[in-house]
Design a protein around this motif. Structure first.
Motif, PDB file in Angstrom:
ATOM      1  N   VAL A  40       0.836  -1.206   0.000  1.00  9.56           N
ATOM      2  CA  VAL A  40       0.000   0.000   0.000  1.00  9.56           C
ATOM      3  C   VAL A  40       0.868   1.252   0.000  1.00  9.56           C
ATOM      4  O   VAL A  40       0.601   2.211  -0.730  1.00  9.56           O
ATOM      5  CB  VAL A  40      -0.963  -0.006   1.206  1.00  9.56           C
ATOM      6  CG1 VAL A  40      -1.686   1.334   1.328  1.00  9.56           C
ATOM      7  CG2 VAL A  40      -1.977  -1.151   1.077  1.00  9.56           C
ATOM      8  N   GLU A  41       1.921   1.232   0.786  1.00  5.56           N
ATOM      9  CA  GLU A  41       2.833   2.376   0.858  1.00  5.56           C
ATOM     10  C   GLU A  41       3.525   2.590  -0.490  1.00  5.56           C
ATOM     11  O   GLU A  41       3.705   3.737  -0.938  1.00  5.56           O
ATOM     12  CB  GLU A  41       3.867   2.150   1.955  1.00  5.56           C
ATOM     13  CG  GLU A  41       4.746   3.358   2.248  1.00  5.56           C
ATOM     14  CD  GLU A  41       3.945   4.583   2.701  1.00  5.56           C
ATOM     15  OE1 GLU A  41       4.315   5.712   2.294  1.00  5.56           O
ATOM     16  OE2 GLU A  41       2.945   4.410   3.429  1.00  5.56           O
ATOM     17  N   TYR A  42       3.902   1.496  -1.149  1.00  6.60           N
ATOM     18  CA  TYR A  42       4.553   1.589  -2.459  1.00  6.60           C
ATOM     19  C   TYR A  42       3.602   2.190  -3.496  1.00  6.60           C
ATOM     20  O   TYR A  42       3.983   3.083  -4.271  1.00  6.60           O
ATOM     21  CB  TYR A  42       5.012   0.205  -2.897  1.00  6.60           C
ATOM     22  CG  TYR A  42       5.655   0.164  -4.263  1.00  6.60           C
ATOM     23  CD1 TYR A  42       6.952   0.627  -4.461  1.00  6.60           C
ATOM     24  CD2 TYR A  42       4.960  -0.344  -5.359  1.00  6.60           C
ATOM     25  CE1 TYR A  42       7.548   0.587  -5.720  1.00  6.60           C
ATOM     26  CE2 TYR A  42       5.545  -0.386  -6.615  1.00  6.60           C
ATOM     27  CZ  TYR A  42       6.836   0.078  -6.794  1.00  6.60           C
ATOM     28  OH  TYR A  42       7.409   0.043  -8.038  1.00  6.60           O
ATOM     29  N   LEU A  43       2.359   1.710  -3.513  1.00 11.93           N
ATOM     30  CA  LEU A  43       1.363   2.223  -4.465  1.00 11.93           C
ATOM     31  C   LEU A  43       1.054   3.693  -4.175  1.00 11.93           C
ATOM     32  O   LEU A  43       0.844   4.487  -5.099  1.00 11.93           O
ATOM     33  CB  LEU A  43       0.087   1.383  -4.396  1.00 11.93           C
ATOM     34  CG  LEU A  43       0.223  -0.081  -4.839  1.00 11.93           C
ATOM     35  CD1 LEU A  43      -1.064  -0.842  -4.583  1.00 11.93           C
ATOM     36  CD2 LEU A  43       0.597  -0.172  -6.315  1.00 11.93           C
ATOM     37  N   ARG A  44       1.067   4.039  -2.890  1.00 16.55           N
ATOM     38  CA  ARG A  44       0.839   5.431  -2.497  1.00 16.55           C
ATOM     39  C   ARG A  44       1.979   6.314  -3.004  1.00 16.55           C
ATOM     40  O   ARG A  44       1.756   7.410  -3.527  1.00 16.55           O
ATOM     41  CB  ARG A  44       0.708   5.542  -0.985  1.00 16.55           C
ATOM     42  CG  ARG A  44       0.399   6.960  -0.497  1.00 16.55           C
ATOM     43  CD  ARG A  44       0.365   7.045   1.017  1.00 16.55           C
ATOM     44  NE  ARG A  44      -0.674   6.203   1.579  1.00 16.55           N
ATOM     45  CZ  ARG A  44      -0.486   5.231   2.462  1.00 16.55           C
ATOM     46  NH1 ARG A  44       0.744   4.964   2.900  1.00 16.55           N
ATOM     47  NH2 ARG A  44      -1.497   4.530   2.929  1.00 16.55           N
ATOM     48  N   GLY A  45       3.193   5.817  -2.863  1.00 18.36           N
ATOM     49  CA  GLY A  45       4.355   6.591  -3.284  1.00 18.36           C
ATOM     50  C   GLY A  45       4.393   6.836  -4.783  1.00 18.36           C
ATOM     51  O   GLY A  45       4.880   7.877  -5.238  1.00 18.36           O
ATOM     52  N   LYS A  46       3.856   5.880  -5.556  1.00 18.98           N
ATOM     53  CA  LYS A  46       3.835   6.036  -7.015  1.00 18.98           C
ATOM     54  C   LYS A  46       2.549   6.723  -7.488  1.00 18.98           C
ATOM     55  O   LYS A  46       2.360   6.911  -8.697  1.00 18.98           O
ATOM     56  CB  LYS A  46       3.949   4.665  -7.690  1.00 18.98           C
ATOM     57  CG  LYS A  46       5.296   3.985  -7.473  1.00 18.98           C
ATOM     58  CD  LYS A  46       5.491   2.813  -8.420  1.00 18.98           C
ATOM     59  CE  LYS A  46       5.655   3.274  -9.850  1.00 18.98           C
ATOM     60  NZ  LYS A  46       6.043   2.190 -10.770  1.00 18.98           N
ATOM     61  N   SER A  47       1.681   7.097  -6.550  1.00 15.50           N
ATOM     62  CA  SER A  47       0.402   7.745  -6.857  1.00 15.50           C
ATOM     63  C   SER A  47      -0.405   6.927  -7.866  1.00 15.50           C
ATOM     64  O   SER A  47      -0.866   7.416  -8.893  1.00 15.50           O
ATOM     65  CB  SER A  47       0.623   9.160  -7.403  1.00 15.50           C
ATOM     66  OG  SER A  47      -0.601   9.852  -7.513  1.00 15.50           O
ATOM     67  N   VAL A  48      -0.575   5.646  -7.522  1.00 10.06           N
ATOM     68  CA  VAL A  48      -1.336   4.732  -8.375  1.00 10.06           C
ATOM     69  C   VAL A  48      -2.820   4.828  -8.045  1.00 10.06           C
ATOM     70  O   VAL A  48      -3.212   4.915  -6.879  1.00 10.06           O
ATOM     71  CB  VAL A  48      -0.842   3.281  -8.181  1.00 10.06           C
ATOM     72  CG1 VAL A  48      -1.781   2.289  -8.847  1.00 10.06           C
ATOM     73  CG2 VAL A  48       0.573   3.130  -8.721  1.00 10.06           C
ATOM     74  N   SER A  49      -3.631   4.800  -9.077  1.00 13.63           N
ATOM     75  CA  SER A  49      -5.082   4.770  -8.910  1.00 13.63           C
ATOM     76  C   SER A  49      -5.609   3.523  -9.601  1.00 13.63           C
ATOM     77  O   SER A  49      -5.324   3.295 -10.778  1.00 13.63           O
ATOM     78  CB  SER A  49      -5.715   6.018  -9.523  1.00 13.63           C
ATOM     79  OG  SER A  49      -7.119   6.005  -9.350  1.00 13.63           O
ATOM     80  N   VAL A  50      -6.352   2.709  -8.856  1.00 10.24           N
ATOM     81  CA  VAL A  50      -6.871   1.452  -9.395  1.00 10.24           C
ATOM     82  C   VAL A  50      -8.398   1.453  -9.315  1.00 10.24           C
ATOM     83  O   VAL A  50      -8.973   1.699  -8.253  1.00 10.24           O
ATOM     84  CB  VAL A  50      -6.331   0.232  -8.618  1.00 10.24           C
ATOM     85  CG1 VAL A  50      -6.909  -1.060  -9.195  1.00 10.24           C
ATOM     86  CG2 VAL A  50      -4.812   0.195  -8.669  1.00 10.24           C
ATOM     87  N   GLY A  51      -9.028   1.191 -10.451  1.00  9.29           N
ATOM     88  CA  GLY A  51     -10.472   0.997 -10.495  1.00  9.29           C
ATOM     89  C   GLY A  51     -10.763  -0.405 -10.995  1.00  9.29           C
ATOM     90  O   GLY A  51      -9.896  -1.054 -11.590  1.00  9.29           O
ATOM     91  N   ALA A  52     -11.969  -0.888 -10.767  1.00  9.90           N
ATOM     92  CA  ALA A  52     -12.345  -2.225 -11.232  1.00  9.90           C
ATOM     93  C   ALA A  52     -13.835  -2.261 -11.526  1.00  9.90           C
ATOM     94  O   ALA A  52     -14.623  -1.546 -10.896  1.00  9.90           O
ATOM     95  CB  ALA A  52     -11.986  -3.282 -10.190  1.00  9.90           C
TER      96      ALA A  52
END
Length: 365
Positions: free
Chosen positions: A82-94
């Motif tokens: 979660v911290e890694y995805l936060r750092g890369k400013s990732v947005s995931v939809g499904a």
């Protein structure tokens, strides 16, 4: 002592399932054929352009060096992911879809379509879910139903897409984009369906969102691609399922295959796709498809899907959440039936069901 038919039935069910599983695993036993195909695969050079005369309705042609592509960042801890995805400013939809129809035994045929969605903007710590729902008084057949579902999915995409905010925005679909299964449809229905899918993909592209299909498949498209490149006659080709081949070729969880150019007669004139296979776990191989214009994000897509699978304990979390929103539960089905009965001024739904359907609702214990 009275005979308990349920014990006998359970035994028969168990035996039937075990028999089917053994048959499923027979592919793995064909070790020599799989090894021969892997040897051919390893000797396959990446293709440049769609220059091959392909004798199959679908096939995969590698456009990267044939090898195993491990994760760039091997993270297993969920908090660290979660911290890694936060750092890369990732947005995931499904997105996922479901439908419910009481069937032909109802005096007023009706079909309810439910499309669930979920998103998480990791950079902004925003997360939510929702659904788009529509109902048709009648849907003629399964193909027409899928066309109707695509209309509701388009509405859901329009509603969801503005909510995705991040440097990398990915929208996951629990379906294939190659649409090879539509080749058995009528020409007009297939074209109508493809244009609806293309409209969804185009909406994503316009908004800089990467649409990604993630699904399980029994396709043999890698075998067909190898046969095409090595000029092996269709009669002599080894058709091993992609999942069996990739489960052996990919040795580490999180690793992916080389990127493939996806050939599908269904969509060939409409849009271009690339894709890869991703190993989520032993015998847990998913196929991943997305538009060719996003191929520079291949490694990001690999990471995001695998990390989503870790967060979801084996399958992408976002797709699980979207499925939960899409599925029409037993309680919701009762609600639908109550609305139908009330609208038709009947005290309960049984009054507008056939006798056969009504008896099935209350089987003798």
């Amino acid at each position: 002592m009275a005979w308990d038919y349920r014990i006998s039935k359970q035994k028969l069910l168990s035996e039937a399932v075990e028999k089917a599983l053994k048959k499923y695993l027979m592919d793995v036993v064909r070790k020599e054929e799989v090894e021969r195909l892997i040897e051919l695969f390893n000797d396959t050079q990446p293709v440049k352009g769609d220059k091959f005369l392909i004798q199959y309705s679908s096939a995969l042609l590698p456009i990267e060096i044939v090898k195993e592509y491990p994760l760039r960042n091997r993270i297993q801890d969920k908090a660290a992911i979660v911290e890694y995805l936060r750092g890369k400013s990732v947005s995931v939809g499904a997105l996922d879809s479901s439908f419910y129809s009481p069937g032909p035994h109802l005096q007023v045929p009706i079909t309810v379509i439910s499309v669930g969605y979920w998103f998480h903007n990791y950079g902004a710590e925003e997360s939510s879910a929702g659904c788009s729902i529509d109902a048709e008084s009648i849907v003629e057949n399964r193909v027409r139903l899928q066309l109707k579902v695509k209309n509701v999915e388009k509405e859901a995409v329009n509603e969801l897409i503005d909510k995705l905010r991040g440097s990398i925005k990915v929208l996951l679909f629990d379906e294939s984009f190659n649409l090879s299964y539509t080749l058995s449809w009528s020409k007009d229905a297939r074209k109508e369906f493809i244009l609806k899918v293309k409209a969804i993909i185009d909406t994503c592209v316009k908004n800089n969102v990467i649409p990604v299909g993630v699904f399980y498949t029994t396709a043999k498209d890698i075998s067909r691609g190898i046969s095409t490149i090595h000029l092996i006659n269709q009669r002599n080709s080894l058709e091993i399922s992609d999942r069996v081949l990739m489960n052996i070729f990919l040795t580490k969880e999180g690793s992916r295959s080389p990127l493939f150019l996806i050939h599908s007669e269904a969509i060939r004139k409409h849009y271009k796709l690339v894709g890869f296979y991703l190993k989520l776990g032993e015998r847990n191989i998913v196929r991943v498809e997305f538009p060719e214009i996003f191929k520079e994000f291949t490694d990001d897509i690999q990471e995001i899907i695998y990390f989503q699978a870790l967060l979801g304990n084996g399958y992408p979390l976002g797709l699980q959440r979207a499925h939960e929103m899409a599925i029409i539960t037993r309680e919701e089905r009762v609600l639908i039936e109550d609305v139908i009965a009330r609208f038709l001024n009947r005290p309960v739904i049984d009054y507008i069901l056939s006798k056969k359907a009504s008896s099935k609702r209350w089987p003798i214990a």
